[in-house]
Design a protein around this motif. Structure first.
Motif, PDB file in Angstrom:
ATOM      1  N   LYS A  43       0.813  -1.219   0.000  1.00 48.45           N
ATOM      2  CA  LYS A  43       0.000   0.000   0.000  1.00 48.45           C
ATOM      3  C   LYS A  43       0.845   1.268   0.000  1.00 48.45           C
ATOM      4  CE  LYS A  43      -3.649  -2.340   2.505  1.00 48.45           C
ATOM      5  NZ  LYS A  43      -4.275  -2.514   3.800  1.00 48.45           N
ATOM      6  N   SER A  44       2.048   1.190   0.549  1.00 51.75           N
ATOM      7  CA  SER A  44       2.874   2.389   0.682  1.00 51.75           C
ATOM      8  C   SER A  44       4.335   2.002   0.863  1.00 51.75           C
ATOM      9  CB  SER A  44       2.421   3.213   1.902  1.00 51.75           C
ATOM     10  OG  SER A  44       2.705   2.500   3.090  1.00 51.75           O
ATOM     11  N   THR A  45       5.209   2.976   0.690  1.00 49.82           N
ATOM     12  CA  THR A  45       6.624   2.709   0.945  1.00 49.82           C
ATOM     13  C   THR A  45       6.845   2.460   2.435  1.00 49.82           C
ATOM     14  OG1 THR A  45       7.072   5.086   1.032  1.00 49.82           O
ATOM     15  CG2 THR A  45       7.536   3.960  -1.050  1.00 49.82           C
ATOM     16  N   GLN A  46       6.033   3.080   3.283  1.00 44.42           N
ATOM     17  CA  GLN A  46       6.162   2.836   4.723  1.00 44.42           C
ATOM     18  C   GLN A  46       5.893   1.364   5.035  1.00 44.42           C
ATOM     19  OE1 GLN A  46       4.346   5.381   3.427  1.00 44.42           O
ATOM     20  NE2 GLN A  46       5.584   7.126   4.051  1.00 44.42           N
ATOM     21  N   GLU A  47       4.890   0.790   4.361  1.00 47.22           N
ATOM     22  CA  GLU A  47       4.589  -0.627   4.568  1.00 47.22           C
ATOM     23  C   GLU A  47       5.759  -1.494   4.086  1.00 47.22           C
ATOM     24  OE1 GLU A  47       1.654  -3.407   2.268  1.00 47.22           O
ATOM     25  OE2 GLU A  47       0.518  -2.374   3.841  1.00 47.22           O
ATOM     26  N   LEU A  48       6.303  -1.157   2.914  1.00 48.50           N
ATOM     27  CA  LEU A  48       7.466  -1.880   2.402  1.00 48.50           C
ATOM     28  C   LEU A  48       8.638  -1.790   3.372  1.00 48.50           C
ATOM     29  CD1 LEU A  48       7.878  -0.980  -1.389  1.00 48.50           C
ATOM     30  CD2 LEU A  48       7.429  -3.219  -0.410  1.00 48.50           C
ATOM     31  N   ASN A  49       8.868  -0.593   3.901  1.00 42.54           N
ATOM     32  CA  ASN A  49       9.982  -0.372   4.823  1.00 42.54           C
ATOM     33  C   ASN A  49       9.813  -1.160   6.113  1.00 42.54           C
ATOM     34  OD1 ASN A  49      10.936   1.348   2.884  1.00 42.54           O
ATOM     35  ND2 ASN A  49      10.428   3.210   3.982  1.00 42.54           N
ATOM     36  N   LEU A  50       8.589  -1.197   6.629  1.00 39.60           N
ATOM     37  CA  LEU A  50       8.341  -1.969   7.855  1.00 39.60           C
ATOM     38  C   LEU A  50       8.597  -3.455   7.620  1.00 39.60           C
ATOM     39  CD1 LEU A  50       5.124  -0.228   9.250  1.00 39.60           C
ATOM     40  CD2 LEU A  50       7.376  -0.308  10.340  1.00 39.60           C
ATOM     41  N   LEU A  51       8.100  -3.962   6.494  1.00 41.52           N
ATOM     42  CA  LEU A  51       8.313  -5.371   6.183  1.00 41.52           C
ATOM     43  C   LEU A  51       9.796  -5.656   5.967  1.00 41.52           C
ATOM     44  CD1 LEU A  51       7.245  -8.203   5.574  1.00 41.52           C
ATOM     45  CD2 LEU A  51       6.975  -7.482   3.197  1.00 41.52           C
ATOM     46  N   SER A  52      10.458  -4.824   5.185  1.00 41.97           N
ATOM     47  CA  SER A  52      11.890  -5.027   4.931  1.00 41.97           C
ATOM     48  C   SER A  52      12.694  -4.964   6.216  1.00 41.97           C
ATOM     49  CB  SER A  52      12.409  -3.997   3.935  1.00 41.97           C
ATOM     50  OG  SER A  52      11.867  -4.252   2.659  1.00 41.97           O
ATOM     51  N   SER A  53      12.378  -4.014   7.067  1.00 39.87           N
ATOM     52  CA  SER A  53      13.080  -3.891   8.342  1.00 39.87           C
ATOM     53  C   SER A  53      12.901  -5.155   9.178  1.00 39.87           C
ATOM     54  CB  SER A  53      12.560  -2.671   9.102  1.00 39.87           C
ATOM     55  OG  SER A  53      13.224  -2.539  10.327  1.00 39.87           O
ATOM     56  N   GLU A  54      11.688  -5.661   9.224  1.00 38.94           N
ATOM     57  CA  GLU A  54      11.404  -6.876   9.990  1.00 38.94           C
ATOM     58  C   GLU A  54      12.145  -8.074   9.406  1.00 38.94           C
ATOM     59  OE1 GLU A  54       9.863  -9.229  12.971  1.00 38.94           O
ATOM     60  OE2 GLU A  54       9.632  -7.061  12.799  1.00 38.94           O
ATOM     61  N   VAL A  55      12.062  -8.246   8.097  1.00 34.96           N
ATOM     62  CA  VAL A  55      12.716  -9.378   7.437  1.00 34.96           C
ATOM     63  C   VAL A  55      14.230  -9.287   7.591  1.00 34.96           C
ATOM     64  CG1 VAL A  55      13.190 -10.440   5.192  1.00 34.96           C
ATOM     65  CG2 VAL A  55      10.852  -9.828   5.804  1.00 34.96           C
ATOM     66  N   LEU A  56      14.797  -8.114   7.302  1.00 32.94           N
ATOM     67  CA  LEU A  56      16.250  -7.972   7.388  1.00 32.94           C
ATOM     68  C   LEU A  56      16.764  -8.129   8.811  1.00 32.94           C
ATOM     69  CD1 LEU A  56      16.830  -5.151   4.754  1.00 32.94           C
ATOM     70  CD2 LEU A  56      17.302  -7.596   4.531  1.00 32.94           C
ATOM     71  N   THR A  57      15.986  -7.696   9.798  1.00 29.54           N
ATOM     72  CA  THR A  57      16.373  -7.894  11.196  1.00 29.54           C
ATOM     73  C   THR A  57      16.480  -9.383  11.490  1.00 29.54           C
ATOM     74  OG1 THR A  57      15.361  -5.831  11.909  1.00 29.54           O
ATOM     75  CG2 THR A  57      15.689  -7.517  13.596  1.00 29.54           C
ATOM     76  N   ARG A  58      15.530 -10.154  10.961  1.00 31.98           N
ATOM     77  CA  ARG A  58      15.560 -11.600  11.188  1.00 31.98           C
ATOM     78  C   ARG A  58      16.665 -12.269  10.370  1.00 31.98           C
ATOM     79  NH1 ARG A  58       9.599 -13.604  12.572  1.00 31.98           N
ATOM     80  NH2 ARG A  58       8.896 -11.708  13.615  1.00 31.98           N
ATOM     81  N   VAL A  59      16.882 -11.810   9.134  1.00 30.67           N
ATOM     82  CA  VAL A  59      17.917 -12.388   8.276  1.00 30.67           C
ATOM     83  C   VAL A  59      19.290 -12.183   8.889  1.00 30.67           C
ATOM     84  CG1 VAL A  59      19.132 -12.031   6.083  1.00 30.67           C
ATOM     85  CG2 VAL A  59      16.664 -12.305   6.094  1.00 30.67           C
ATOM     86  N   PHE A  60      19.545 -10.984   9.396  1.00 32.51           N
ATOM     87  CA  PHE A  60      20.855 -10.668   9.942  1.00 32.51           C
ATOM     88  C   PHE A  60      21.026 -11.119  11.386  1.00 32.51           C
ATOM     89  CE2 PHE A  60      20.784  -7.267   6.558  1.00 32.51           C
ATOM     90  CZ  PHE A  60      21.669  -7.943   5.730  1.00 32.51           C
ATOM     91  N   ALA A  61      20.053 -11.868  11.906  1.00 31.94           N
ATOM     92  CA  ALA A  61      20.149 -12.364  13.276  1.00 31.94           C
ATOM     93  C   ALA A  61      21.072 -13.580  13.371  1.00 31.94           C
ATOM     94  CB  ALA A  61      18.759 -12.728  13.812  1.00 31.94           C
TER      95      ALA A  61
END
Length: 137
Positions: free
Chosen positions: A64-82
Motif C-alpha cells: 500500500k505504501s513505501t512505509q509498509e514496504l519499509n516496515l516489512l523489509s526492516s522486519e525481514v532484514l532484522t531476522r535475516v541478519f540475526a
C-alpha cells in the motif's frame, strides 16, 4: 501492518519473479536468483521514486505504501541478519548498495532509509568519465 499478509504477498511476488526467470532461462543449465535481494532492490527504488513509477512498483510488490514496504523489509532484514539465533539456523548475508554519480546528491531522507531500513551502503562514483563495462552483462 499485517506482517503475515505482507509476508504472503511478498512470497507471491517472489514466486512470480522466479517463474518468470526460470521460464526465460529454461534452456540454461543453472539459474540462481535471490527473490529477497530483488525485493530489497525494488523497495529501495520505490523509496527513491514518486508518481506513476512509485505507484507501479507498489502495485507490483503488492504494498500500500513505501512505509509498509519499509516496515516489512526492516522486519525481514532484522531476522535475516540475526545469524540464525536463537535456533542456530543458517547465516545469510546480502550485498546491496546505491551508487550515485558524483555530480548528484542523495536526498538525506532517502539516504537514511537506504542505510537504516535496507542496511545498504551508498557511494558516489564517476559515471561520466570512469565508466566500466562488463562484457558478460
Amino acid at each position: 501492518m499485517d506482517l503475515k499478509k505482507s509476508t504472503l504477498n511478498q512470497a507471491e511476488v517472489s514466486l512470480l519473479l522466479a517463474k518468470h526467470v526460470i521460464t526465460a532461462h529454461a534452456k540454461d543449465a543453472n539459474v540462481v536468483i535471490s527473490p529477497l535481494s530483488i525485493q530489497v532492490l525494488l523497495g529501495m527504488i520505490a523509496n527513491g521514486s514518486n508518481g506513476p513509477t512509485r505507484d507501479q512498483l507498489l502495485g507490483f510488490l503488492k504494498s500500500k505504501s513505501t512505509q509498509e514496504l519499509n516496515l516489512l523489509s526492516s522486519e525481514v532484514l532484522t531476522r535475516v541478519f540475526a545469524d540464525g539465533e536463537p535456533l542456530g539456523g543458517p547465516r545469510l548475508s546480502l550485498a546491496n548498495s546505491v551508487w550515485v554519480d558524483r555530480s548528484l546528491t542523495l536526498k538525506p531522507a532517502f539516504r537514511d532509509i537506504v542505510h537504516n531500513i535496507y542496511v545498504a551502503a551508498s557511494d558516489h562514483v564517476d559515471f561520466q568519465t570512469k565508466v566500466s563495462f562488463c562484457a558478460d552483462w
